[in-house]
Design a protein around this motif. Sequence first.
Motif, PDB file in Angstrom:
ATOM      1  N   ARG A 295       0.828  -1.217   0.000  1.00  0.00           N
ATOM      2  CA  ARG A 295       0.000   0.000   0.000  1.00  0.00           C
ATOM      3  C   ARG A 295       0.855   1.255   0.000  1.00  0.00           C
ATOM      4  NH1 ARG A 295      -3.125  -3.064   3.687  1.00  0.00           N
ATOM      5  NH2 ARG A 295      -2.204  -1.956   5.467  1.00  0.00           N
ATOM      6  N   LEU A 296       1.942   1.218   0.775  1.00  0.00           N
ATOM      7  CA  LEU A 296       2.843   2.375   0.788  1.00  0.00           C
ATOM      8  C   LEU A 296       3.444   2.614  -0.591  1.00  0.00           C
ATOM      9  CD1 LEU A 296       4.702   1.939   4.195  1.00  0.00           C
ATOM     10  CD2 LEU A 296       3.044   3.702   3.601  1.00  0.00           C
ATOM     11  N   GLN A 297       3.823   1.513  -1.256  1.00  0.00           N
ATOM     12  CA  GLN A 297       4.373   1.658  -2.604  1.00  0.00           C
ATOM     13  C   GLN A 297       3.310   2.199  -3.560  1.00  0.00           C
ATOM     14  OE1 GLN A 297       5.786  -2.331  -3.285  1.00  0.00           O
ATOM     15  NE2 GLN A 297       7.866  -1.848  -2.537  1.00  0.00           N
ATOM     16  N   GLU A 298       2.074   1.681  -3.410  1.00  0.00           N
ATOM     17  CA  GLU A 298       0.991   2.185  -4.257  1.00  0.00           C
ATOM     18  C   GLU A 298       0.716   3.658  -3.953  1.00  0.00           C
ATOM     19  OE1 GLU A 298      -2.242  -0.378  -3.401  1.00  0.00           O
ATOM     20  OE2 GLU A 298      -1.523  -2.027  -4.673  1.00  0.00           O
ATOM     21  N   THR A 299       0.711   3.991  -2.631  1.00  0.00           N
ATOM     22  CA  THR A 299       0.486   5.385  -2.244  1.00  0.00           C
ATOM     23  C   THR A 299       1.596   6.285  -2.783  1.00  0.00           C
ATOM     24  OG1 THR A 299      -0.645   4.673  -0.228  1.00  0.00           O
ATOM     25  CG2 THR A 299       0.159   6.958  -0.301  1.00  0.00           C
TER      26      THR A 299
ATOM     27  N   GLU B  18       1.622  14.265  -7.994  1.00  0.00           N
ATOM     28  CA  GLU B  18       2.563  15.379  -8.051  1.00  0.00           C
ATOM     29  C   GLU B  18       2.830  15.792  -9.491  1.00  0.00           C
ATOM     30  OE1 GLU B  18       7.157  16.466  -6.702  1.00  0.00           O
ATOM     31  OE2 GLU B  18       6.262  14.545  -6.185  1.00  0.00           O
ATOM     32  N   ARG B  19       3.041  14.767 -10.340  1.00  0.00           N
ATOM     33  CA  ARG B  19       3.251  15.086 -11.760  1.00  0.00           C
ATOM     34  C   ARG B  19       1.999  15.717 -12.359  1.00  0.00           C
ATOM     35  NH1 ARG B  19       6.233  10.076 -11.649  1.00  0.00           N
ATOM     36  NH2 ARG B  19       4.374   8.929 -12.263  1.00  0.00           N
ATOM     37  N   GLN B  20       0.813  15.197 -11.944  1.00  0.00           N
ATOM     38  CA  GLN B  20      -0.428  15.749 -12.464  1.00  0.00           C
ATOM     39  C   GLN B  20      -0.621  17.189 -12.005  1.00  0.00           C
ATOM     40  OE1 GLN B  20      -2.430  14.468 -14.651  1.00  0.00           O
ATOM     41  NE2 GLN B  20      -3.974  16.098 -14.601  1.00  0.00           N
ATOM     42  N   LEU B  21      -0.332  17.430 -10.703  1.00  0.00           N
ATOM     43  CA  LEU B  21      -0.475  18.784 -10.181  1.00  0.00           C
ATOM     44  C   LEU B  21       0.497  19.738 -10.865  1.00  0.00           C
ATOM     45  CD1 LEU B  21      -0.930  18.108  -6.360  1.00  0.00           C
ATOM     46  CD2 LEU B  21      -2.659  18.917  -7.962  1.00  0.00           C
TER      47      LEU B  21
END
Length: 646
Positions: free
Chosen positions: A159-163, A171-174
């Motif tokens: 989950r951490l890796q997915e998060t 971040e890239r989208q923002l």
Amino acid sequence: MNPNPATFHSILIVDDDPANLEVLSNFLEAAGYEVLIARDGQSAIDRAAYDPPDLICLDVMMPGIDGFETCRRLKANPDTAEIPVVFMTALSETADQVKGLSLGAVDYVPKPFYEEVVLSRIQLHLKLRSLALALTDQNEYLEKLVASRTAELHDTITRLQETKTQLLMRERQLRYEALHDALTGLPNRTGLLDRLESIVSQPHSPNRSDENHYRFALLFLDLDRFKVINDSLGHLAGDALLEDVARRLISVLENSTPAEGKIDRDPPQACIARLGGDEFVILLEPDVGIECVLPVVRNVQAQFAQPFHIANNYEVFTNASIGIVLGTSEYRTCEDVLRDADVAMYQAKQAGRGRYAIFNPQMQARAKARLDLENELRRAVGSESCCDEIASQEFHLYYQPLICLKTGKVAGFEALLRWHHPQRGLISPIQFVPISEEIGLIHALGGWVFREACRQLSEWRSQFPHQQDLTMNVNLSTIQLMQPQLIDLIQETLYQANLPQGCIKLEITETCLLESNKNVFDILRQLEDLGMLLCIDDFGTGYSSLSRLHEFPVKTLKIDKSFVRRLHGRDNGNEIVKTIVTLAHSLNMDTVAEGIETSLQLETVREMGCEFAQGYLFSRPLPADDAVNFLLKPDLFYPKITVDLG
């Protein structure tokens, strides 16, 4: 003996001797154990498999299979292998004991046995059995716990890796959203400034042998009449137009090539950005020459010459005014580049829509002068609440008479605004009225004009009771026409001035009918209900549809002076004026010929059936104190008209 340790424990006694069985059974039961009995090895095996006891007391010497074989088989069966086996036999040889223990027995008690010894051994092995079982359970629990925690840890890591992946993607989208326009997908103002900053901040050493090339070229595009399209067709249609514009600009750069000739350098890189609203930018770099810029400009103009098809295949036309900045070494900040590009774009728009202009320092001087005039206009007008007081100091109304061509008498006046600047002197409304419309002062200024014109007409009507047919023409811009408080302003002013219906004529342009939104018809009807007479000023110079002219409550067409000036010229000026007069009469409208300067012009429009005229032949616009002379001598122009036309 204390029976508590035996609570809930069962013991299987395997012996073929009834006496031994009885003895063991008695003291074990007395100790609180549940006693099970088997008389041979096979019975013991079956019984243990069916109902496993907690401990087995096993004799060695038995008919059939002996105790050693029985033990071996019990240990070979997974269901009984963990049951503790205690050999109780008369065989006391060490070899026998070793054999029994090697087969898996936990103890070896020789006969004859003693009760205390047997009980202590049984209690010991039951306790060890319980501890072993507890340890096994604990191990299993720990193994399951470790497996569970390992699985949880694995899930947590996953989950951490997915998060982390989602955060990186977000971040890239923002960052993408921060640097790109949501509607068109083009770089936005921030993205453009980032790119432009990287260019402007680089040190530049001009090449004397290549002085006609620049670090970059920036084309600032502003769509012409976009607000009209947006207001009339809706914001969704406006957005669709902007998306189509973006696609065409991309196509322009894909298809643009330098002018014919040998080009010893690579074609420039290009970036298209949307600054916001209807403003776009094309950035060309590096080492850009004018031979690279002009093909791009021409391709843009060619693209905008074609109609745009938007919602429901609706066809619209729009141009783009383009301001061009060539990136010389003088530029140090992005703001300076965009400022000059905006100045050049404004100059292009002023010169005529759909044009381009390359920035030069003189443009900046003109822009500075305009800004100074804008600031001085703000000072002169002030806030709307106090514009009466300030306007009376610097703003004045001049009045130009309108002459009835049948009687030669003054039929009314047109109120014309003049600005007496304390330092600049008289400033033409052509200079400051467009600025007032752009910066939002037209409502305050226009309100003062209407109130002052009504006040002056009321004063003249009281001063000259025989001139009750006198009218006053007041100009009304498109922006004023759409002012929400317009109807209330007119109604209140008419009441305060005690003016009857039909004595105020509002002059609007053809552009008002074209550029106003869908509510314009209702507004004009409300003005008509208030007794306002509507005139179309400068008729023939705009873009209104003749097929819809009859739909509007217009009473007068004012023939533009450019047509009057061409009367008796070589370009059929007579026919144009005659056509306008004929059109007006067919729609039960009267006409006013503007700009009458010669007797020949006056004679011509009179013969064509034009009802009214105004121009320098009669009088220039005059202050109220001078204009009143036309009311003191109402027949002032009668001899001129009768002689000239007689």
